[in-house]
Scaffold this motif. Structure first.
Motif, PDB file in Angstrom:
ATOM      1  N   ASP A 116       2.968   1.022  -4.715  1.00  0.00           N
ATOM      2  CA  ASP A 116       2.281   0.409  -5.105  1.00  0.00           C
ATOM      3  C   ASP A 116       1.323  -0.763  -4.154  1.00  0.00           C
ATOM      4  O   ASP A 116       0.736  -1.674  -4.263  1.00  0.00           O
ATOM      5  CB  ASP A 116       2.741  -0.015  -6.517  1.00  0.00           C
ATOM      6  N   ALA A 117       1.869  -0.435  -3.073  1.00  0.00           N
ATOM      7  CA  ALA A 117       1.342  -1.442  -1.572  1.00  0.00           C
ATOM      8  C   ALA A 117       0.322  -1.383  -1.052  1.00  0.00           C
ATOM      9  O   ALA A 117       1.235   0.235  -0.523  1.00  0.00           O
ATOM     10  CB  ALA A 117       2.151  -2.535  -1.532  1.00  0.00           C
ATOM     11  N   TYR A 118       0.337  -2.257   0.230  1.00  0.00           N
ATOM     12  CA  TYR A 118      -0.176  -1.536   1.281  1.00  0.00           C
ATOM     13  C   TYR A 118       0.711  -1.430   1.927  1.00  0.00           C
ATOM     14  O   TYR A 118       1.797  -2.583   2.439  1.00  0.00           O
ATOM     15  CB  TYR A 118      -1.611  -2.604   1.763  1.00  0.00           C
ATOM     16  N   ARG A 132      -2.932  12.476   3.756  1.00  0.00           N
ATOM     17  CA  ARG A 132      -4.346  12.524   2.398  1.00  0.00           C
ATOM     18  C   ARG A 132      -4.255  14.041   3.132  1.00  0.00           C
ATOM     19  O   ARG A 132      -5.786  13.996   3.913  1.00  0.00           O
ATOM     20  CB  ARG A 132      -5.303  11.222   3.072  1.00  0.00           C
ATOM     21  N   GLY A 133      -3.451  14.994   3.450  1.00  0.00           N
ATOM     22  CA  GLY A 133      -4.149  16.636   3.831  1.00  0.00           C
ATOM     23  C   GLY A 133      -4.688  16.527   5.267  1.00  0.00           C
ATOM     24  O   GLY A 133      -4.002  17.985   6.023  1.00  0.00           O
ATOM     25  N   ALA A 134      -3.421  15.844   5.960  1.00  0.00           N
ATOM     26  CA  ALA A 134      -3.585  16.175   7.213  1.00  0.00           C
ATOM     27  C   ALA A 134      -2.178  15.331   7.827  1.00  0.00           C
ATOM     28  O   ALA A 134      -1.833  14.972   7.364  1.00  0.00           O
ATOM     29  CB  ALA A 134      -4.472  15.143   7.812  1.00  0.00           C
ATOM     30  N   HIS A 135      -1.806  16.441   8.619  1.00  0.00           N
ATOM     31  CA  HIS A 135      -0.209  15.674   9.703  1.00  0.00           C
ATOM     32  C   HIS A 135      -0.423  15.102  10.627  1.00  0.00           C
ATOM     33  O   HIS A 135      -1.529  15.030  11.819  1.00  0.00           O
ATOM     34  CB  HIS A 135       0.163  16.554  10.332  1.00  0.00           C
ATOM     35  N   HIS A 136      -0.666  13.882  11.077  1.00  0.00           N
ATOM     36  CA  HIS A 136      -0.228  13.089  11.464  1.00  0.00           C
ATOM     37  C   HIS A 136       1.032  12.536  12.127  1.00  0.00           C
ATOM     38  O   HIS A 136       2.656  12.798  12.079  1.00  0.00           O
ATOM     39  CB  HIS A 136      -0.731  11.995  10.701  1.00  0.00           C
ATOM     40  N   ASN A 183      -2.587   3.134   2.754  1.00  0.00           N
ATOM     41  CA  ASN A 183      -3.241   2.879   1.911  1.00  0.00           C
ATOM     42  C   ASN A 183      -2.684   2.854   0.522  1.00  0.00           C
ATOM     43  O   ASN A 183      -1.772   3.554  -0.245  1.00  0.00           O
ATOM     44  CB  ASN A 183      -4.529   3.134   1.014  1.00  0.00           C
ATOM     45  N   PRO A 184      -2.327   2.028  -1.065  1.00  0.00           N
ATOM     46  CA  PRO A 184      -1.789   1.448  -1.807  1.00  0.00           C
ATOM     47  C   PRO A 184      -1.450   3.268  -3.086  1.00  0.00           C
ATOM     48  O   PRO A 184      -3.003   3.645  -3.263  1.00  0.00           O
ATOM     49  CB  PRO A 184      -1.806   0.633  -2.888  1.00  0.00           C
ATOM     50  N   ALA A 204     -14.178  -6.721  -2.832  1.00  0.00           N
ATOM     51  CA  ALA A 204     -14.170  -4.924  -3.148  1.00  0.00           C
ATOM     52  C   ALA A 204     -12.841  -5.034  -1.803  1.00  0.00           C
ATOM     53  O   ALA A 204     -12.375  -5.650  -1.176  1.00  0.00           O
ATOM     54  CB  ALA A 204     -14.312  -3.333  -2.402  1.00  0.00           C
ATOM     55  N   SER A 205     -11.274  -4.361  -3.495  1.00  0.00           N
ATOM     56  CA  SER A 205     -10.174  -4.416  -2.166  1.00  0.00           C
ATOM     57  C   SER A 205     -10.319  -2.894  -0.963  1.00  0.00           C
ATOM     58  O   SER A 205     -11.564  -2.158  -1.174  1.00  0.00           O
ATOM     59  CB  SER A 205      -9.439  -3.336  -3.258  1.00  0.00           C
ATOM     60  N   PRO A 206      -9.825  -3.600   0.101  1.00  0.00           N
ATOM     61  CA  PRO A 206     -10.010  -2.907   1.375  1.00  0.00           C
ATOM     62  C   PRO A 206      -9.244  -1.809   1.037  1.00  0.00           C
ATOM     63  O   PRO A 206      -8.243  -1.608   0.763  1.00  0.00           O
ATOM     64  CB  PRO A 206      -8.565  -4.155   2.322  1.00  0.00           C
ATOM     65  N   TRP A 207      -9.878  -0.569   1.862  1.00  0.00           N
ATOM     66  CA  TRP A 207      -9.602   0.757   2.198  1.00  0.00           C
ATOM     67  C   TRP A 207      -9.271   1.086   3.752  1.00  0.00           C
ATOM     68  O   TRP A 207     -10.782   0.287   3.994  1.00  0.00           O
ATOM     69  CB  TRP A 207     -10.062   1.346   1.467  1.00  0.00           C
ATOM     70  N   PHE A 208      -8.384   1.648   3.533  1.00  0.00           N
ATOM     71  CA  PHE A 208      -7.800   1.705   5.407  1.00  0.00           C
ATOM     72  C   PHE A 208      -8.407   3.466   5.891  1.00  0.00           C
ATOM     73  O   PHE A 208      -7.994   4.103   4.662  1.00  0.00           O
ATOM     74  CB  PHE A 208      -6.701   0.726   6.133  1.00  0.00           C
ATOM     75  N   PRO A 209      -8.910   3.844   7.049  1.00  0.00           N
ATOM     76  CA  PRO A 209      -9.025   4.914   7.837  1.00  0.00           C
ATOM     77  C   PRO A 209      -7.775   5.671   7.401  1.00  0.00           C
ATOM     78  O   PRO A 209      -7.117   5.325   7.266  1.00  0.00           O
ATOM     79  CB  PRO A 209      -9.158   4.889   8.379  1.00  0.00           C
TER      80      PRO A 209
END
Length: 273
Positions: A39-41, A56-60, A71-72, A111-116
């Motif tokens: 529940d945190a960054y 998010r649907g990808a392998h890194h 992202n949270p 706005a709450s920051p959202w990262f790529p």
């Protein structure tokens, strides 16, 4: 690290400078993280080796020097990506903390920051995050640690948040700078945080550090350490021991004093004397 690979070892810790945040200093080899979320960054810096994870649907694959922000509330995994495993430092920063930093930067609610979704590869950002993490973990100088943390998080938001945060303009203010100098110099033995210094002049931590650094050429903790060195010179000239002078000047120990003194004068304090 052993001859073959990292161990499975992790230390969770907290700092009073970041309420409700968790930090981790860890290395992993066999351990694999099952799908989970926070529940945190989640802001890691890979220091050595490499980690792979699904997000998010990808392998890194995050290699040394990269910053794979999660992202949270987003489900992710984690495992080694190379034979040796990986070593990293992680910030788990509460959403309100990161939101507040963004608001301070903009000077208004943002706005709450959202990262790529992609891994952030920014060597300078990674360096700033590691510095902040180490200073917070060491716990010796709260002013330096909090300044480094604000610097690292504002760099992360300013460069990599998907929605741009426009930084509020900051006018010159000699009176506020003089007030901060006075507070920094009044009692060099007093543990002082950036938040306390900023409160003295009615500014946010971000803008207080930004104003002071812009007008003096030094971050607040660096300026204070320089003042400590200047005030230590008479005692050194009088023949006081380096250990005694370091303690009386507010440095953590003799090595801390010697390191800063040598940076300013080019020689250790004993040789200078």
């Amino acid at each position: 690290m052993t001859a073959a690979h990292f161990r499975d070892a992790a230390r969770y810790w907290r700092s009073p400078l970041v309420p409700d945040a968790d930090m981790v200093t860890a290395e992993y080899y066999d351990h694999e993280f099952t799908p989970h979320w926070h529940d945190a960054y989640t802001v890691p810096v890979i220091e050595a080796g490499a980690e792979c994870f699904d997000y998010r649907g990808a392998h890194h694959i995050a290699e040394a020097g990269s910053v794979p922000v999660i992202n949270p509330g987003e489900v992710h995994t984690g495992a080694r990506a190379v034979d040796a495993g990986w070593r990293y430092r992680v910030f788990y920063l509460p959403v309100p903390f990161v939101e507040n930093v963004a608001w301070e930067m903009a000077g208004r609610p943002a706005a709450s920051p959202w990262f790529p979704d992609d891994i952030i590869r920014d060597a300078d950002l990674a360096r700033r995050l590691v510095i902040a993490h180490r200073l917070l973990e060491g716990g010796a100088d709260p002013l330096a640690a909090e300044t480094a943390l604000v610097d690292a998080v504002t760099t992360l938001i300013g460069r990599h948040a998907l929605e741009r945060v426009d930084i509020e303009p900051l006018a010159a203010d000699a009176h506020r700078v003089a007030t901060m100098k006075s507070r920094l110099a009044d009692d060099l033995l007093e543990p002082l945080t950036l938040a306390e210094l900023a409160q003295t002049v009615g500014l946010s931590t971000f803008h207080a550090a930004r104003l002071f650094t812009r007008e003096t050429g030094l971050a607040p903790h660096a300026w204070r350490n320089q003042m400590r060195i200047v005030r230590a010179l008479p005692a050194l000239r009088a023949g006081a021991s380096v250990t005694a002078v370091a303690a009386a000047s507010g440095f953590t120990d003799q090595s801390h004093f010697t390191r800063h003194f040598k940076r300013a004068f080019g020689v250790p304090p004993g040789r200078w004397r």
